[in-house]
Design an enzyme around this catalytic site. Structure first.
Site, PDB file in Angstrom:
ATOM      1  N   LYS A  50       0.841  -1.204   0.000  1.00 30.85           N
ATOM      2  CA  LYS A  50       0.000   0.000   0.000  1.00 30.85           C
ATOM      3  C   LYS A  50       0.866   1.239   0.000  1.00 30.85           C
ATOM      4  O   LYS A  50       1.824   1.326   0.757  1.00 30.85           O
ATOM      5  CB  LYS A  50      -0.803   0.051   1.309  1.00 30.85           C
ATOM      6  CG  LYS A  50      -2.269  -0.217   1.190  1.00 30.85           C
ATOM      7  CD  LYS A  50      -2.948   0.081   2.524  1.00 30.85           C
ATOM      8  CE  LYS A  50      -4.219  -0.734   2.647  1.00 30.85           C
ATOM      9  NZ  LYS A  50      -4.944  -0.453   3.883  1.00 30.85           N
ATOM     10  N   GLU A  92     -12.005   3.690  10.604  1.00 29.11           N
ATOM     11  CA  GLU A  92     -12.337   2.548   9.756  1.00 29.11           C
ATOM     12  C   GLU A  92     -11.506   1.334  10.141  1.00 29.11           C
ATOM     13  O   GLU A  92     -10.287   1.430  10.292  1.00 29.11           O
ATOM     14  CB  GLU A  92     -12.083   2.895   8.279  1.00 29.11           C
ATOM     15  CG  GLU A  92     -12.958   4.020   7.774  1.00 29.11           C
ATOM     16  CD  GLU A  92     -12.850   4.228   6.260  1.00 29.11           C
ATOM     17  OE1 GLU A  92     -13.806   4.741   5.670  1.00 29.11           O
ATOM     18  OE2 GLU A  92     -11.795   3.870   5.676  1.00 29.11           O
ATOM     19  N   ARG A 126     -13.687  13.858   9.264  1.00 27.61           N
ATOM     20  CA  ARG A 126     -14.795  14.685   8.746  1.00 27.61           C
ATOM     21  C   ARG A 126     -16.092  13.911   8.938  1.00 27.61           C
ATOM     22  O   ARG A 126     -16.079  12.765   9.373  1.00 27.61           O
ATOM     23  CB  ARG A 126     -14.579  14.934   7.258  1.00 27.61           C
ATOM     24  CG  ARG A 126     -14.412  13.612   6.517  1.00 27.61           C
ATOM     25  CD  ARG A 126     -14.340  13.770   5.034  1.00 27.61           C
ATOM     26  NE  ARG A 126     -13.724  12.616   4.406  1.00 27.61           N
ATOM     27  CZ  ARG A 126     -14.339  11.490   4.116  1.00 27.61           C
ATOM     28  NH1 ARG A 126     -15.615  11.331   4.405  1.00 27.61           N
ATOM     29  NH2 ARG A 126     -13.705  10.489   3.548  1.00 27.61           N
ATOM     30  N   HIS A 168     -13.627  -0.396  -4.542  1.00 22.57           N
ATOM     31  CA  HIS A 168     -13.228   0.093  -3.211  1.00 22.57           C
ATOM     32  C   HIS A 168     -14.035   1.302  -2.773  1.00 22.57           C
ATOM     33  O   HIS A 168     -13.610   2.079  -1.922  1.00 22.57           O
ATOM     34  CB  HIS A 168     -11.736   0.431  -3.151  1.00 22.57           C
ATOM     35  CG  HIS A 168     -10.849  -0.769  -3.300  1.00 22.57           C
ATOM     36  ND1 HIS A 168     -10.907  -1.849  -2.456  1.00 22.57           N
ATOM     37  CD2 HIS A 168      -9.907  -1.071  -4.215  1.00 22.57           C
ATOM     38  CE1 HIS A 168     -10.032  -2.750  -2.833  1.00 22.57           C
ATOM     39  NE2 HIS A 168      -9.411  -2.312  -3.913  1.00 22.57           N
ATOM     40  N   GLY A 201      -8.103   6.292  -2.457  1.00 24.66           N
ATOM     41  CA  GLY A 201      -8.917   5.886  -3.603  1.00 24.66           C
ATOM     42  C   GLY A 201      -8.448   4.579  -4.240  1.00 24.66           C
ATOM     43  O   GLY A 201      -8.666   4.341  -5.416  1.00 24.66           O
ATOM     44  N   GLY A 202      -7.791   3.740  -3.453  1.00 24.71           N
ATOM     45  CA  GLY A 202      -7.390   2.426  -3.954  1.00 24.71           C
ATOM     46  C   GLY A 202      -6.165   2.459  -4.873  1.00 24.71           C
ATOM     47  O   GLY A 202      -5.761   1.427  -5.396  1.00 24.71           O
TER      48      GLY A 202
HETATM   49  P1  ADP Z   1      -7.757   4.001   0.241  1.00 25.21           P
HETATM   50  O1  ADP Z   1      -7.302   5.051   1.199  1.00 25.21           O
HETATM   51  O2  ADP Z   1      -6.942   3.952  -1.037  1.00 25.21           O
HETATM   52  O3  ADP Z   1      -9.236   4.010   0.015  1.00 25.21           O
HETATM   53  P2  ADP Z   1      -7.899   1.961   2.325  1.00 25.21           P
HETATM   54  O4  ADP Z   1      -6.701   1.629   3.118  1.00 25.21           O
HETATM   55  O5  ADP Z   1      -8.939   2.824   2.977  1.00 25.21           O
HETATM   56  O6  ADP Z   1      -7.418   2.596   0.931  1.00 25.21           O
HETATM   57  O7  ADP Z   1      -8.596   0.619   1.820  1.00 25.21           O
HETATM   58  C1  ADP Z   1      -9.678   0.635   0.930  1.00 25.21           C
HETATM   59  C2  ADP Z   1     -10.309  -0.740   0.851  1.00 25.21           C
HETATM   60  O8  ADP Z   1      -9.332  -1.716   0.463  1.00 25.21           O
HETATM   61  C3  ADP Z   1     -10.899  -1.258   2.153  1.00 25.21           C
HETATM   62  O9  ADP Z   1     -12.220  -0.804   2.396  1.00 25.21           O
HETATM   63  C4  ADP Z   1     -10.839  -2.759   1.930  1.00 25.21           C
HETATM   64  O10 ADP Z   1     -11.952  -3.164   1.114  1.00 25.21           O
HETATM   65  C5  ADP Z   1      -9.561  -2.944   1.130  1.00 25.21           C
HETATM   66  N1  ADP Z   1      -8.369  -3.258   2.004  1.00 25.21           N
HETATM   67  C6  ADP Z   1      -7.518  -2.371   2.556  1.00 25.21           C
HETATM   68  N2  ADP Z   1      -6.564  -2.988   3.297  1.00 25.21           N
HETATM   69  C7  ADP Z   1      -6.809  -4.306   3.215  1.00 25.21           C
HETATM   70  C8  ADP Z   1      -6.179  -5.495   3.752  1.00 25.21           C
HETATM   71  N3  ADP Z   1      -5.086  -5.441   4.518  1.00 25.21           N
HETATM   72  N4  ADP Z   1      -6.727  -6.680   3.455  1.00 25.21           N
HETATM   73  C9  ADP Z   1      -7.821  -6.770   2.669  1.00 25.21           C
HETATM   74  N5  ADP Z   1      -8.449  -5.715   2.129  1.00 25.21           N
HETATM   75  C10 ADP Z   1      -7.964  -4.483   2.391  1.00 25.21           C
END
Ligand code: ADP
Length: 672
Positions: A162, A279, A296, A239, A168-169
């Site tokens: 990550k 979250e 927010r 996502h 935003g994925g």
């Molecule tokens: P962004 O900030 O890009 O939206 P997030 O970290 O909030 O990314 O994650 C977005 C989505 O990705 C989550 O709601 C979940 O569906 C998936 N996700 C994130 N981390 C994991 C993980 N460690 N294992 C499985 N799914 C994940």
């Protein structure tokens, strides 16, 4: 701490959230200032606010994101505070700082809290200290390839790479085996560098079937904090959330308390003030892990309002003014169950691509204590390329999940929107499918149940098509009846209202468009005693069908299987809402130009029962290929009949106003 009394606030946003904030402010006797771009001059939020200031052109970079203009608007109108809504400037630390410098209250957390949550790895370090559970992983500064690889090997695959600066994925890659690691890391880093100018990576254990469960927290300036329970937002596409609910199905009191406490620890670790959301990913075994904190108000906050009976925007205004939280934790209770479905202008059949257009017809379901529609648009408004294509949020409440779900499907089936493709039928299918009813939720829900939600298996097609065909047949019959009733010739055979044409069996053919495929349909009508029965042949199979319309409810009998469906018509296509699916289809506009072109001379035939509207050329006229010759109307749609080739119209067989039977020859055409 002095308690200010806001008399006027500015809302630095647009659409439904701007309208939402204005409603609460008005209820509290606080006046409101809207800001708007060129595209929003006539928007609902502008009309609702007491005052409105123009801040630039349509692209948000030139208006809603230019915080100098927003601040200027607040100063000009004497607004004491700014509510940023969500998106736009809501998590922008510089904007928050600019408010402070101009002596305007930012209705949200302090700058430090926004900054602390800005980077995923920095946020994780803070959370680790606060003993908030994290997804097992690595979020250190050393970014060497060997170290990241070692961390992944130690954790065991699958892992998720990550981008620390991500959102935003973007900049995320799943790695399922050590062999895939190098390539995935390169790809994630490239994407992160392009997207955020920073390729710092974290490595997380990839959970294969997690749920997205988030906790609503609220803190005041006096140091008090409460959590207003959880929301399950597992149903996501790309996502992004589509349907949210509260409380989370299957949640136990112990788990709720543990997650609530962890969320409050997270908030307190960054001296949080106001509304925030922590979250978490919730694993199958009940373990939960911090993902991120949104500093927010969230889009899906209404489900929390429905089950808690609290107005979160009112809380935000009170807390920002320096008042203590209105309630303590032990005064908060969950009452019933709520869902929110996000109604988007988008095409689910085309990978949820956003669409644009004019809302030519807009009729939301009726609002009540159980049904709430949060929207920022009115009939006639544009859904433009400039902003988010969300049309509305449909929120329902009832005393338990089953009842609330029934409210949701009913309200979805009553939502009428014309002018653009929406996701309403998709939401209906999703909400009425068995796995959703059974709350088998995880973040892969939509992919996992794709064929059930999209009704695209052969089995579903076979089940759905005859119903669609029956509806079109009944609609044509009704049209014939209406025409007969309007006809002045009392002896006309069209007056035989139980029949849609003369009594002898007559085969009618038309095309049915379903899932972007065209299916030819042949229908034979039989009049037996007082009843009319149809033999419908479709896809090589024939069934016997009977049916009637009662208002917009179709009563159908298909080979003895009786069912009901409510019908919506939009832009020449139809949706039938049955117990377990939304069936969308349209009548194929017959291409009459081609109908008779293969043959020599002769006539052009009517595609279906209808009325002659107008003849566009004179008898004997020489025409060229594709010239419009006449217009027919059927099923409330006009059909233009064109010349199949260069030639002469020797005779028209019908005059304007005449009823025309499907298949009847319309004119005598002689090709040159
Ligand atoms: P962004 O900030 O890009 O939206 P997030 O970290 O909030 O990314 O994650 C977005 C989505 O990705 C989550 O709601 C979940 O569906 C998936 N996700 C994130 N981390 C994991 C993980 N460690 N294992 C499985 N799914 C994940």
């Amino acid at each position: 701490m002095s308690i200010k009394q806001f008399t006027k606030i500015l809302i630095a946003n647009r659409g439904e959230i701007a309208c939402r904030v204005i409603r609460s402010a008005r209820k509290m006797g606080v006046r409101t200032v809207a800001v708007y771009s060129d595209a929003d001059r006539d928007a609902l939020h502008v009309a609702m606010a007491d005052e409105a200031i123009h801040i630039g052109s349509a692209p948000s970079r030139e208006s809603y994101l230019v915080f100098e203009r927003v601040i200027e608007a607040a100063k000009k109108t004497g607004a004491q505070a700014i509510h940023p809504g969500y998106g736009f400037l809501s998590e922008n630390a510089d904007f928050c700082r600019a408010c402070e410098q101009n002596d305007i209250v930012f209705i949200g957390p302090p700058v430090g809290a926004i900054e602390a949550m800005g980077s995923k790895s920095a946020a994780k370090q803070i959370m680790e200290k606060a003993q908030v559970p994290l997804v097992p992983g690595y979020h250190g500064e050393d970014q060497s390839r060997d170290l990241l690889k070692q961390a992944s090997d130690d954790m065991g695959y699958p892992v998720l790479l990550k981008a620390a600066a991500g959102g935003g994925g973007k900049g995320m890659r799943q790695v399922w085996s050590p062999e895939e690691f190098d390539e995935a890391l390169d790809a994630a880093k490239r994407e992160a560098m392009n997207g955020f100018g920073d390729d710092t990576m974290l490595v997380e254990k990839y959970l294969t079937q997690p749920r997205h469960v988030e906790i609503q927290v609220f803190c005041d300036q006096q140091g008090n904090g409460v959590y207003l329970f959880e929301r399950d937002c597992s149903v996501q596409r790309r996502h992004q959330k589509v349907i949210e609910e509260a409380p989370a199905p299957g949640m136990t009191e112990e788990l709720r308390a543990a997650m609530g406490d962890a969320a409050l620890r997270a908030a307190q670790a960054i001296d949080y003030v106001g509304a925030g959301t922590v979250e978490f990913l919730l694993d199958e075994d009940g373990s939960f892990y911090f993902m991120e904190m949104n500093t927010r108000l969230q889009v899906e906050h209404p489900v929390t309002e429905m089950i808690s009976g609290q107005d979160l925007v009112e809380w935000q205004l009170r807390v920002a003014a320096g008042e203590p939280l209105p309630l303590r934790q032990d005064q908060l209770q969950i009452n019933g169950h709520a869902f929110e479905a996000r109604i988007y202008a988008e095409d689910p059949e085309n990978d949820f691509l956003p669409v644009t257009g004019t809302l030519s017809f807009l009729q939301p379901p009726e609002s009540s204590d159980n049904v709430r529609v949060d929207t920022g648009v009115r009939q006639g408004d544009e859904v433009s390329v400039y902003y988010d294509p969300m049309i509305a949020k449909l929120i329902v409440w009832d005393e338990n999940r089953d009842k609330a779900l029934q409210r949701l499907t009913k309200a979805l089936s009553e939502y009428r929107i014309s002018g653009m493709t929406t996701n309403i039928d998709f939401l209906y299918n999703l909400a009425s499918c068995a796995p959703f009813r059974d709350a088998q939720l995880d973040t892969g829900f939509i992919e996992k149940h794709h064929s059930v939600i999209f009704h695209d298996s052969q089995q579903e097609v076979e089940k759905d098509l005859p119903l669609a065909a029956l509806y079109l047949v009944l609609k044509q019959a009704q049209q014939a009846d209406d025409n007969a009733a309007r006809s002045s010739d009392a002896s006309s055979p069209w007056h035989a209202t139980s029949a849609w044409r003369l009594n002898e069996p007559h085969v009618h053919r038309f095309g049915l468009q379903f899932h972007e495929q065209e299916y030819p349909v042949a229908v034979t009508q039989h009049n037996v005693a007082n009843a009319t029965r149809y033999s419908i042949t479709l896809d090589g199979k024939t069934i016997t069908a009977q049916g009637s319309m009662d208002g917009n409810v179709l009563h159908a009998d298909l080979d003895g299987y009786q069912l009901k469906a409510s019908v919506a018509e939009h832009d020449g296509s139809y949706s039938l809402y049955t117990q377990d699916s939304a069936l969308s289809f349209s009548l194929v506009q017959p291409d009459l130009g081609d109908a008779d072109t293969d043959g020599s001379a002769g006539g052009l035939t009517a595609p279906m029962n209808g009325t002659m509207v107008t003849l566009l050329v004179d008898k004997g006229a020489a025409v060229t290929k594709d010239d419009a010759l006449l217009v027919m109307e059927a099923m409330k749609m006009e059909h233009t009949i064109r010349a199949p080739a260069d030639g002469v119209v020797k005779e028209f067989y019908f005059a304007p106003g005449d009823l025309v039977d499907g298949g009847a020859e319309l004119l005598d055409f002689e090709p040159a």
